[in-house]
Scaffold this motif. Structure first.
Motif, mmCIF file in Angstrom:
data_model
loop_
_atom_site.group_PDB
_atom_site.id
_atom_site.type_symbol
_atom_site.label_atom_id
_atom_site.label_comp_id
_atom_site.label_asym_id
_atom_site.label_seq_id
_atom_site.Cartn_x
_atom_site.Cartn_y
_atom_site.Cartn_z
ATOM 1 N N GLY A 163 8.472 30.085 -6.743
ATOM 2 C CA GLY A 163 8.885 31.104 -5.706
ATOM 3 C C GLY A 163 8.584 30.696 -4.282
ATOM 4 N N ALA A 164 7.707 31.365 -3.685
ATOM 5 C CA ALA A 164 7.488 31.013 -2.134
ATOM 6 C C ALA A 164 5.755 31.454 -2.198
ATOM 7 C CB ALA A 164 8.201 31.991 -1.065
ATOM 8 N N GLU A 165 4.918 30.378 -2.070
ATOM 9 C CA GLU A 165 3.515 30.422 -2.107
ATOM 10 C C GLU A 165 3.207 30.406 -0.690
ATOM 11 O OE1 GLU A 165 4.026 26.284 -1.546
ATOM 12 O OE2 GLU A 165 4.917 27.610 -3.130
ATOM 13 N N SER A 166 1.904 30.787 -0.332
ATOM 14 C CA SER A 166 1.536 30.872 0.937
ATOM 15 C C SER A 166 1.811 29.827 2.087
ATOM 16 C CB SER A 166 -0.200 31.156 0.897
ATOM 17 O OG SER A 166 -0.698 31.410 2.223
ATOM 18 N N ALA A 219 14.075 35.234 -1.512
ATOM 19 C CA ALA A 219 14.744 35.967 -2.625
ATOM 20 C C ALA A 219 14.385 35.625 -3.826
ATOM 21 C CB ALA A 219 16.338 36.003 -2.488
ATOM 22 N N SER A 220 14.012 36.260 -4.958
ATOM 23 C CA SER A 220 13.689 35.879 -6.266
ATOM 24 C C SER A 220 15.137 36.029 -7.059
ATOM 25 C CB SER A 220 12.384 36.468 -6.820
ATOM 26 O OG SER A 220 12.333 36.166 -8.001
ATOM 27 N N TYR A 221 15.670 35.022 -7.649
ATOM 28 C CA TYR A 221 16.464 35.094 -8.733
ATOM 29 C C TYR A 221 16.164 35.566 -9.858
ATOM 30 C CZ TYR A 221 21.237 34.104 -10.541
ATOM 31 O OH TYR A 221 22.399 33.908 -11.151
ATOM 32 N N SER A 222 15.404 36.599 -9.803
ATOM 33 C CA SER A 222 14.795 37.026 -11.099
ATOM 34 C C SER A 222 14.340 38.458 -11.119
ATOM 35 C CB SER A 222 13.601 36.035 -11.687
ATOM 36 O OG SER A 222 12.638 36.058 -10.672
ATOM 37 N N LYS A 226 5.644 34.972 -8.335
ATOM 38 C CA LYS A 226 5.585 33.505 -7.593
ATOM 39 C C LYS A 226 5.655 33.415 -6.142
ATOM 40 C CE LYS A 226 4.872 31.102 -11.479
ATOM 41 N NZ LYS A 226 3.863 30.161 -11.920
ATOM 42 N N ILE A 227 5.879 34.704 -5.676
ATOM 43 C CA ILE A 227 5.626 34.912 -4.223
ATOM 44 C C ILE A 227 4.507 35.461 -3.943
ATOM 45 C CG2 ILE A 227 7.093 36.211 -2.309
ATOM 46 C CD1 ILE A 227 9.540 36.193 -4.416
ATOM 47 N N ASP A 228 4.195 34.905 -2.514
ATOM 48 C CA ASP A 228 2.863 35.688 -1.979
ATOM 49 C C ASP A 228 3.251 36.719 -1.089
ATOM 50 O OD1 ASP A 228 0.508 36.165 -0.484
ATOM 51 O OD2 ASP A 228 0.038 34.086 -0.297
#
Length: 160
Positions: free
Chosen positions: A73-76, A89-92, A97-99
């Motif tokens: 995703g997108a971590e810090s 945007a999380s395709y789920s 997995k995103i901070d």
């Protein structure tokens, strides 16, 4: 499915020679998604860059959206490095997995695809229950292994 994201006018015209919206994709996903993103945006694929650090350094001032999934995703660190980031945007369904705190702090929108698999999961659960109750997997093994030549498969689940 048509995909269109409207970015804030205040950050249009990114430096570095990119004059259109730039999206960073964290890992391979569906070919259709990649095709749609490439149709509408300049798409940079993280996995095609020699290192994550190089990706962050190279595209720090251009990437305005990140598309990830439950794998990446997108971590810090990524969020901090992308100075013009507006949306992740999380395709789920999941956003683990995103901070989220970092996104909240920086005013970055986060999206996902809630309920996209709800019906499919329910269908699979019912199918698995029926398969267990009616011994479908055992019957499949019985037929594929040729045991049917030696006798009948017991269809009922009651023991006599």
């Amino acid at each position: 499915m048509e995909l269109r994201v409207v970015f804030s006018p205040a950050v249009r015209g990114a430096p570095g020679g990119f004059s259109e919206e730039v999206v960073g994709m964290t890992c391979p996903m569906s070919a259709y998604l990649e095709l749609q993103l490439e149709k509408w945006f300049t798409l940079f694929k993280l996995w095609e860059t020699p290192s994550r650090t190089e990706f962050m350094d190279r595209f720090a001032g251009t990437v305005r959206a990140v598309v990830g999934n439950t794998k990446l995703g997108a971590e810090s660190e990524l969020i901090d490095s992308l100075l013009r980031l507006e949306i992740v945007a999380s395709y789920s369904v999941g956003v683990d997995k995103i901070d989220l705190e970092k996104c909240r702090e920086k005013g970055i929108r986060v999206t996902n695809t809630p309920n996209v698999l709800t019906d499919d999961v329910a269908d699979a659960a019912i199918g698995l229950m029926l398969a267990a109750l009616r011994r479908i997997c055992a019957a499949d093994v019985f037929v594929r292994s040729g045991l049917w030549r030696n006798g009948d498969f017991e269809l009922d689940t009651k023991r006599r």
